[in-house]
Design a protein around this motif. Sequence first.
Motif, PDB file in Angstrom:
ATOM      1  N   GLU A  26       2.337   4.433  -1.279  1.00  0.00           N
ATOM      2  CA  GLU A  26       2.463   2.975  -1.420  1.00  0.00           C
ATOM      3  C   GLU A  26       1.270   2.339  -0.711  1.00  0.00           C
ATOM      4  OE1 GLU A  26       5.875  -0.423  -0.675  1.00  0.00           O
ATOM      5  OE2 GLU A  26       6.389   1.672  -0.443  1.00  0.00           O
ATOM      6  N   LEU A  27       0.527   1.501  -1.438  1.00  0.00           N
ATOM      7  CA  LEU A  27      -0.737   0.999  -0.894  1.00  0.00           C
ATOM      8  C   LEU A  27      -0.732  -0.519  -0.779  1.00  0.00           C
ATOM      9  CD1 LEU A  27      -2.876   3.277  -3.202  1.00  0.00           C
ATOM     10  CD2 LEU A  27      -2.853   3.463  -0.735  1.00  0.00           C
ATOM     11  N   PHE A  28      -1.398  -1.011   0.237  1.00  0.00           N
ATOM     12  CA  PHE A  28      -1.637  -2.449   0.384  1.00  0.00           C
ATOM     13  C   PHE A  28      -3.131  -2.603   0.621  1.00  0.00           C
ATOM     14  CE2 PHE A  28      -1.870  -6.651   2.003  1.00  0.00           C
ATOM     15  CZ  PHE A  28      -0.758  -7.331   1.531  1.00  0.00           C
ATOM     16  N   LEU A  29      -3.791  -3.365  -0.253  1.00  0.00           N
ATOM     17  CA  LEU A  29      -5.259  -3.444  -0.217  1.00  0.00           C
ATOM     18  C   LEU A  29      -5.768  -4.681   0.526  1.00  0.00           C
ATOM     19  CD1 LEU A  29      -6.176  -2.524  -3.910  1.00  0.00           C
ATOM     20  CD2 LEU A  29      -5.554  -1.023  -1.995  1.00  0.00           C
ATOM     21  N   LEU A  30      -6.747  -4.465   1.388  1.00  0.00           N
ATOM     22  CA  LEU A  30      -7.437  -5.570   2.052  1.00  0.00           C
ATOM     23  C   LEU A  30      -8.891  -5.572   1.590  1.00  0.00           C
ATOM     24  CD1 LEU A  30      -6.192  -5.063   5.744  1.00  0.00           C
ATOM     25  CD2 LEU A  30      -5.051  -6.216   3.839  1.00  0.00           C
ATOM     26  N   ALA A  38      -7.435  -7.851  -6.985  1.00  0.00           N
ATOM     27  CA  ALA A  38      -6.428  -7.852  -8.052  1.00  0.00           C
ATOM     28  C   ALA A  38      -6.738  -6.751  -9.069  1.00  0.00           C
ATOM     29  CB  ALA A  38      -6.393  -9.219  -8.732  1.00  0.00           C
ATOM     30  N   ARG A  39      -8.026  -6.611  -9.428  1.00  0.00           N
ATOM     31  CA  ARG A  39      -8.423  -5.556 -10.385  1.00  0.00           C
ATOM     32  C   ARG A  39      -8.131  -4.170  -9.802  1.00  0.00           C
ATOM     33  NH1 ARG A  39     -12.585  -8.959 -12.059  1.00  0.00           N
ATOM     34  NH2 ARG A  39     -13.867  -8.392 -10.286  1.00  0.00           N
ATOM     35  N   SER A  40      -8.449  -3.981  -8.523  1.00  0.00           N
ATOM     36  CA  SER A  40      -8.216  -2.672  -7.893  1.00  0.00           C
ATOM     37  C   SER A  40      -6.728  -2.370  -7.799  1.00  0.00           C
ATOM     38  CB  SER A  40      -8.825  -2.639  -6.492  1.00  0.00           C
ATOM     39  OG  SER A  40     -10.206  -2.812  -6.574  1.00  0.00           O
ATOM     40  N   ALA A  41      -5.920  -3.400  -7.491  1.00  0.00           N
ATOM     41  CA  ALA A  41      -4.466  -3.197  -7.384  1.00  0.00           C
ATOM     42  C   ALA A  41      -3.903  -2.744  -8.733  1.00  0.00           C
ATOM     43  CB  ALA A  41      -3.792  -4.483  -6.916  1.00  0.00           C
ATOM     44  N   GLU A  42      -4.361  -3.385  -9.809  1.00  0.00           N
ATOM     45  CA  GLU A  42      -3.895  -3.017 -11.148  1.00  0.00           C
ATOM     46  C   GLU A  42      -4.316  -1.582 -11.477  1.00  0.00           C
ATOM     47  OE1 GLU A  42      -1.797  -4.263 -12.962  1.00  0.00           O
ATOM     48  OE2 GLU A  42      -2.101  -3.076 -14.792  1.00  0.00           O
ATOM     49  N   ASP A  43      -5.560  -1.254 -11.151  1.00  0.00           N
ATOM     50  CA  ASP A  43      -6.080   0.103 -11.385  1.00  0.00           C
ATOM     51  C   ASP A  43      -5.211   1.138 -10.642  1.00  0.00           C
ATOM     52  OD1 ASP A  43      -8.404   2.016 -12.028  1.00  0.00           O
ATOM     53  OD2 ASP A  43      -8.286   2.183  -9.852  1.00  0.00           O
ATOM     54  N   GLY A  52       4.562  -1.264  -6.204  1.00  0.00           N
ATOM     55  CA  GLY A  52       3.660  -2.406  -6.372  1.00  0.00           C
ATOM     56  C   GLY A  52       2.511  -2.246  -5.393  1.00  0.00           C
ATOM     57  N   VAL A  53       1.393  -2.917  -5.633  1.00  0.00           N
ATOM     58  CA  VAL A  53       0.241  -2.825  -4.717  1.00  0.00           C
ATOM     59  C   VAL A  53      -0.083  -4.242  -4.262  1.00  0.00           C
ATOM     60  CG1 VAL A  53      -2.148  -2.072  -4.451  1.00  0.00           C
ATOM     61  CG2 VAL A  53      -0.621  -0.817  -5.995  1.00  0.00           C
ATOM     62  N   GLY A  54       0.230  -4.549  -3.011  1.00  0.00           N
ATOM     63  CA  GLY A  54      -0.048  -5.883  -2.475  1.00  0.00           C
ATOM     64  C   GLY A  54      -1.503  -6.011  -2.060  1.00  0.00           C
ATOM     65  N   THR A  55      -1.962  -7.250  -1.919  1.00  0.00           N
ATOM     66  CA  THR A  55      -3.344  -7.487  -1.489  1.00  0.00           C
ATOM     67  C   THR A  55      -3.405  -8.667  -0.512  1.00  0.00           C
ATOM     68  OG1 THR A  55      -3.840  -9.046  -3.280  1.00  0.00           O
ATOM     69  CG2 THR A  55      -4.259  -6.731  -3.744  1.00  0.00           C
ATOM     70  N   ALA A  76       4.825  -6.577   4.029  1.00  0.00           N
ATOM     71  CA  ALA A  76       5.056  -6.104   2.662  1.00  0.00           C
ATOM     72  C   ALA A  76       5.502  -4.647   2.642  1.00  0.00           C
ATOM     73  CB  ALA A  76       3.783  -6.270   1.832  1.00  0.00           C
ATOM     74  N   LEU A  77       4.856  -3.813   3.454  1.00  0.00           N
ATOM     75  CA  LEU A  77       5.178  -2.376   3.421  1.00  0.00           C
ATOM     76  C   LEU A  77       6.411  -2.051   4.273  1.00  0.00           C
ATOM     77  CD1 LEU A  77       1.574  -0.835   3.776  1.00  0.00           C
ATOM     78  CD2 LEU A  77       2.966  -0.961   1.702  1.00  0.00           C
ATOM     79  N   GLN A  78       6.721  -2.950   5.204  1.00  0.00           N
ATOM     80  CA  GLN A  78       7.839  -2.799   6.143  1.00  0.00           C
ATOM     81  C   GLN A  78       7.632  -1.708   7.187  1.00  0.00           C
ATOM     82  OE1 GLN A  78      11.166  -2.562   3.424  1.00  0.00           O
ATOM     83  NE2 GLN A  78      11.422  -4.775   3.512  1.00  0.00           N
ATOM     84  N   HIS A  79       6.728  -0.787   6.938  1.00  0.00           N
ATOM     85  CA  HIS A  79       6.405   0.248   7.912  1.00  0.00           C
ATOM     86  C   HIS A  79       4.983   0.713   7.614  1.00  0.00           C
ATOM     87  CE1 HIS A  79       6.835   3.648  10.604  1.00  0.00           C
ATOM     88  NE2 HIS A  79       6.287   4.397   9.661  1.00  0.00           N
ATOM     89  N   LEU A  80       4.213   1.059   8.636  1.00  0.00           N
ATOM     90  CA  LEU A  80       2.844   1.558   8.407  1.00  0.00           C
ATOM     91  C   LEU A  80       2.773   3.026   8.767  1.00  0.00           C
ATOM     92  CD1 LEU A  80       0.384  -1.024  10.021  1.00  0.00           C
ATOM     93  CD2 LEU A  80       1.162  -0.851   7.657  1.00  0.00           C
ATOM     94  N   ASP A  81       2.314   3.856   7.838  1.00  0.00           N
ATOM     95  CA  ASP A  81       2.033   5.256   8.172  1.00  0.00           C
ATOM     96  C   ASP A  81       0.552   5.448   8.477  1.00  0.00           C
ATOM     97  OD1 ASP A  81       4.664   6.441   7.729  1.00  0.00           O
ATOM     98  OD2 ASP A  81       4.330   5.926   5.625  1.00  0.00           O
ATOM     99  N   ALA A  82      -0.286   4.682   7.783  1.00  0.00           N
ATOM    100  CA  ALA A  82      -1.733   4.888   7.948  1.00  0.00           C
ATOM    101  C   ALA A  82      -2.511   3.617   7.658  1.00  0.00           C
ATOM    102  CB  ALA A  82      -2.211   5.999   7.011  1.00  0.00           C
TER     103      ALA A  82
END
Length: 245
Positions: A26-30, A38-43, A52-55, A76-82
Motif C-alpha cells: 500500500e503506497l502513499f506518494l509525496l 496523480a499520473r504516478s498514483a494511477e500507474d 488506493g494510492v494517496g498523494t 491515510a495509511l493508518q500505520h507506517l511500515d516504511a
Amino acid sequence: MKVVFLGATKGMGRALARLMAARGDELFLLGRDPDDLARSAEDLRLHGATGGVGTAECDLLKPETFAPALDRATAALQHLDAVVVTAGLFASEEELEADAALRDRVLTADFTNTIHFCELSRARLLAAGGGTLCVFSSVAGERGRKPVILYGAAKAGLSHYLEGLDHKFRAQGLRTVLVKPGFVKTGMTAGLKPPPFAGEPEDVVRSILKAIDRGTPEVFAPPIWRWVMLVIRLLPRALMRRIGF
Ligand SMILES: NC(=O)c1ccc[n+]([C@@H]2O[C@H](COP(=O)([O-])OP(=O)(O)OC[C@H]3O[C@@H](n4cnc5c(N)ncnc54)[C@H](OP(=O)(O)O)[C@@H]3O)[C@@H](O)[C@H]2O)c1
C-alpha cells in the motif's frame, strides 16, 4: 507493507514503487507536482497497489510542506511500515561551480532538507513502534573527486547522517537502509556517457527491495559498485592526483 514514498514519479523511484505495487504493497506518494503525482498514483494502481494510492504535495525545496505531507500520509495509511526517499537533484560540477543559486538548491535539497525530512520521518516511524527508513545517497559521496565535488559533498554528508542514525536508533526499531547507486540510466544521467557497470533502474531496484525487506543497512546498486568503491576508497590521494582521477 504500508509505504510513504518521496520521489516515485521518475527513475529508480518509479521502478521501485512499481515493484512494491506489483506485490500488493500500500503506497502513499509525496512529490512536488500534483499532476505528476496523480499520473504516478494511477500507474501504480494499474501495477497492483492495494488500498488506493494517496498523494500529497511535498517539495524538497519547501521544508514547510514536509510535516503536513507526512501527517496526511500517516492518517491515510493508518500505520507506517516504511518511508522511502529517492528524490534528489543533480547538476554537473561545472554548472554547480558557475551558478550559486543552482548550487544552493542542490546542496539544500540533497543534504539539509533531505535530513530535515528524515528527522520527521524517523520520529513518526519510532512513534509507530519502528519501521524502515530507506534513503538514496550516492557512491559520489565515497571520495572527494573532481567531477562530483559539490554533489558528492552533499551525498557524503547524507550518507554519514544515515549511518549515524542507524547506530543510534536500530535497537529501538528503526531500520535505516542507505542506498548507494553507482551509475544508473535514468533521466538524471541522460546525456552522460555510461561508465562500465552502468545499471538499468528496473534491474537495480530488485536488490534494493530485498535490502528494504531485510533491513540491510547499506546497499550498492548495481551491487558490483560495492567492490568498485572498495578499491576507490583505498586509492592513495597521491595516486589519485597523479592519474587525474
Ligand atoms: N541515476 C544515477 O546514476 C544515480 C547515481 C547516484 C545516486 N543517485 C541518486 O538516486 C536518487 C534517484 O535518482 P534517479 O536517477 O532515479 O533520479 P530521477 O530519475 O531524476 O528522479 C528524481 C526524483 O526526485 C524527485 N525530485 C526532484 N526534485 C524534487 C523536489 N524538489 N521535491 C520533491 N521531489 C523532487 C523527482 O520528482 P519530479 O518528477 O517532480 O522531478 C523524481 O521523482 C537520487 O537521490 C539521486 O541523487 C542516482
